[in-house]
Design a protein around this motif. Structure first.
Motif, mmCIF file in Angstrom:
data_model
loop_
_atom_site.group_PDB
_atom_site.id
_atom_site.type_symbol
_atom_site.label_atom_id
_atom_site.label_comp_id
_atom_site.label_asym_id
_atom_site.label_seq_id
_atom_site.Cartn_x
_atom_site.Cartn_y
_atom_site.Cartn_z
ATOM 1 N N PRO A 161 58.028 -1.178 9.539
ATOM 2 C CA PRO A 161 57.396 -0.944 8.226
ATOM 3 C C PRO A 161 58.330 -0.160 7.318
ATOM 4 C CG PRO A 161 56.459 0.513 9.896
ATOM 5 C CD PRO A 161 57.331 -0.468 10.630
ATOM 6 N N PRO A 162 58.277 -0.424 6.017
ATOM 7 C CA PRO A 162 59.124 0.335 5.086
ATOM 8 C C PRO A 162 58.807 1.823 5.163
ATOM 9 C CG PRO A 162 58.096 -1.561 4.010
ATOM 10 C CD PRO A 162 57.439 -1.420 5.339
ATOM 11 N N ARG A 163 59.790 2.631 4.903
ATOM 12 C CA ARG A 163 59.586 4.072 4.919
ATOM 13 C C ARG A 163 58.724 4.466 3.728
ATOM 14 N NH1 ARG A 163 61.756 7.809 7.995
ATOM 15 N NH2 ARG A 163 62.049 9.963 7.289
ATOM 16 N N GLU A 164 57.668 5.207 3.991
ATOM 17 C CA GLU A 164 56.746 5.588 2.931
ATOM 18 C C GLU A 164 57.451 6.456 1.892
ATOM 19 O OE1 GLU A 164 52.708 6.770 4.487
ATOM 20 O OE2 GLU A 164 53.806 6.585 6.383
ATOM 21 N N GLU A 165 56.974 6.362 0.651
ATOM 22 C CA GLU A 165 57.635 7.045 -0.447
ATOM 23 C C GLU A 165 57.631 8.561 -0.267
ATOM 24 O OE1 GLU A 165 59.948 7.611 -3.548
ATOM 25 O OE2 GLU A 165 59.413 5.638 -2.737
ATOM 26 N N TRP A 166 56.559 9.109 0.285
ATOM 27 C CA TRP A 166 56.513 10.566 0.441
ATOM 28 C C TRP A 166 57.544 11.038 1.461
ATOM 29 C CZ3 TRP A 166 55.628 13.125 4.982
ATOM 30 C CH2 TRP A 166 55.010 12.427 6.025
ATOM 31 N N LYS A 167 57.841 10.191 2.459
ATOM 32 C CA LYS A 167 58.862 10.552 3.443
ATOM 33 C C LYS A 167 60.257 10.530 2.806
ATOM 34 C CE LYS A 167 56.390 9.041 7.598
ATOM 35 N NZ LYS A 167 56.443 8.152 8.790
ATOM 36 N N ARG A 168 60.489 9.557 1.937
ATOM 37 C CA ARG A 168 61.769 9.504 1.242
ATOM 38 C C ARG A 168 61.919 10.701 0.308
ATOM 39 N NH1 ARG A 168 62.926 3.231 -0.382
ATOM 40 N NH2 ARG A 168 64.841 4.223 -1.103
ATOM 41 N N GLU A 169 60.802 11.072 -0.341
ATOM 42 C CA GLU A 169 60.841 12.234 -1.219
ATOM 43 C C GLU A 169 61.097 13.511 -0.419
ATOM 44 O OE1 GLU A 169 57.883 14.738 -4.200
ATOM 45 O OE2 GLU A 169 57.363 12.668 -3.652
ATOM 46 N N LEU A 170 60.465 13.628 0.751
ATOM 47 C CA LEU A 170 60.652 14.804 1.597
ATOM 48 C C LEU A 170 62.093 14.904 2.081
ATOM 49 C CD1 LEU A 170 59.574 17.229 3.161
ATOM 50 C CD2 LEU A 170 58.856 15.667 4.976
ATOM 51 N N THR A 171 62.670 13.762 2.457
ATOM 52 C CA THR A 171 64.061 13.754 2.903
ATOM 53 C C THR A 171 64.990 14.241 1.800
ATOM 54 O OG1 THR A 171 63.626 11.906 4.413
ATOM 55 C CG2 THR A 171 65.926 12.329 3.817
ATOM 56 N N GLY A 172 64.772 13.743 0.584
ATOM 57 C CA GLY A 172 65.602 14.172 -0.538
ATOM 58 C C GLY A 172 65.462 15.653 -0.816
ATOM 59 N N ALA A 173 64.213 16.157 -0.791
ATOM 60 C CA ALA A 173 63.980 17.579 -1.030
ATOM 61 C C ALA A 173 64.611 18.424 0.070
ATOM 62 C CB ALA A 173 62.484 17.854 -1.119
ATOM 63 N N PHE A 174 64.522 17.927 1.290
ATOM 64 C CA PHE A 174 65.082 18.635 2.439
ATOM 65 C C PHE A 174 66.587 18.801 2.280
ATOM 66 C CE2 PHE A 174 66.461 18.915 6.892
ATOM 67 C CZ PHE A 174 65.541 19.808 7.402
ATOM 68 N N LEU A 175 67.268 17.726 1.876
ATOM 69 C CA LEU A 175 68.721 17.779 1.704
ATOM 70 C C LEU A 175 69.101 18.682 0.534
ATOM 71 C CD1 LEU A 175 69.579 14.016 2.316
ATOM 72 C CD2 LEU A 175 69.957 15.938 3.873
ATOM 73 N N ARG A 176 68.344 18.618 -0.548
ATOM 74 C CA ARG A 176 68.636 19.484 -1.698
ATOM 75 C C ARG A 176 68.471 20.960 -1.324
ATOM 76 N NH1 ARG A 176 65.758 15.428 -4.361
ATOM 77 N NH2 ARG A 176 63.864 16.692 -4.334
ATOM 78 N N ASP A 177 67.400 21.256 -0.598
ATOM 79 C CA ASP A 177 67.172 22.640 -0.186
ATOM 80 C C ASP A 177 68.277 23.136 0.747
ATOM 81 O OD1 ASP A 177 64.861 22.705 -1.662
ATOM 82 O OD2 ASP A 177 63.525 22.292 0.024
#
Length: 367
Positions: free
Chosen positions: A272-288
């Motif tokens: 299944p495609p990666r859910e949008e909230w997971k992609r958003e969390l990954t991006g926030a995680f890397l920025r932090d």
């Protein structure tokens, strides 16, 4: 698992002679090999390591800071592992000197905060020489008397056991040619590589890669002809070169083209495609992480959509003692993802270990 051998050292893999054609009515046989990526420690010998009589090790071998108590440490490299180990040593070692190829580029917000928070942490340009008397000379002419050196220099690809007759080579840290970083066109599908890519979501991406290989080997999907795969590899490399990406970063995905991993999943797997909230969390995680390497795991600054997604993902309403604040659940997810690299079905793990999870959340147990 009947056909899987664990704890077995591979000493040689080579192309076999083609088998004789099967008799009429008999089934064809296919010798399939699935090669997991191998990387070896990149311990640079140009800095006079043979003259260095004191302790030296690669970050791969580092475990705990206690054995370096009250010592002066040199960290060669300031990537993620270099910064993590440096922070681990601060307050235990007498002093920690971390080096970078470019001090200017290494002085990120995260590095600046680390240096401000730890008086025993120092940033230097790269090491020029290790001296026999225990002195470390840096490129700017400064020197430090040190007790131990830890090389946080990463890894390089090496397959000394693999003989493909030149069909697969390693040049400038690039393994190739590999179609989608997986299949060498001349030997596909009998030979495939898993885990060559770097800078991406490791468990999730490699599961997708393994699923694609399994589908090819089982006949559920087919590969393009060898010449088409080779042409696709050449076009991929030309596009990267035109974008200014050095050849040694051929297999770096997330830091160059992060959408590539998601496109791979949609094109070659039925996951299944990666859910949008997971992609958003990954991006926030890397920025932090890039902003505050020391405290990013404990930050609680994500959007409401991420919070709601975490609650659904953890299925807290179905778990016993489900009165857990959303912020704590989010911190738990961040810590689990970072420290354990849980697989896509990690919510099952959390349910099975709910009592331990609650202890972690309450502060009784730390990671």
């Amino acid at each position: 698992m009947d056909v899987v051998r664990l704890n077995t050292k591979v000493v040689r893999v080579a192309m076999a002679q083609p088998p004789p054609p099967p008799p009429d009515g008999a089934r064809d046989s296919l010798d399939m090999r699935w090669l997991v990526s191998g990387e070896i420690l990149d311990l640079d010998r140009e800095w006079g390591n043979a003259q260095w009589r004191r302790r030296q090790l690669h970050s791969h071998s580092y475990r705990v800071p206690d054995s370096f108590r009250d010592e002066v440490m040199i960290m060669v490299g300031c990537g993620d592992s270099g910064m993590d180990i440096a922070l681990d040593l601060c307050g235990v070692a007498k002093a920690v000197h971390i080096t970078a190829k470019s001090v200017e580029q290494a002085t990120t917000p995260a590095m600046s905060k680390m240096l401000a928070n730890h008086a025993d942490l120092h940033l230097h340009p790269q090491v020029e020489r290790l001296c026999e008397n225990g002195t470390v000379a840096f490129a700017d002419g400064t020197r430090v008397a040190a007790d131990a050196v830890i090389y946080c220099t990463g890894y390089k690809y090496s397959f000394p056991f693999l003989n493909t007759g030149g069909a697969v080579t390693v040049d400038d840290d690039c393994v190739g040619p590999l179609f989608e970083h997986t299949f060498p066109p001349a030997l596909a599908p009998s030979l495939s590589f898993v885990g060559i890519q770097r800078k991406l979501l490791v468990p999730w991406s490699f599961e997708a890669q393994g699923g694609w290989i399994a589908q090819v080997l089982s006949g559920k999907c087919t590969l393009s002809p060898a010449d088409e795969m080779l042409r696709a590899v050449e076009e991929y490399c030309r596009a990267r070169e035109a974008a200014g990406v050095p050849a040694k970063y051929t297999h770096h995905i997330g830091s160059v083209s992060p959408n590539e991993m998601f496109e791979f999943l949609l094109k070659y797997t039925d996951l299944p495609p990666r859910e949008e909230w997971k992609r958003e969390l990954t991006g926030a995680f890397l920025r932090d992480m890039n902003d505050d390497h020391e405290n990013f795991r404990d930050l609680d600054n994500d959007s409401e959509s991420v919070r709601e997604g975490v609650q659904r993902w953890l299925c807290l309403s179905d778990a016993p003692h489900q009165a857990v604040p959303g912020s704590c659940a989010l911190v738990l997810l961040r810590k689990c993802a970072c420290h354990f690299q849980l697989p896509p079905n990690s919510e099952v793990w959390i349910k099975q270990h709910w009592s331990s999870v609650r202890r972690i959340l309450s502060g009784d147990v730390g990671f």
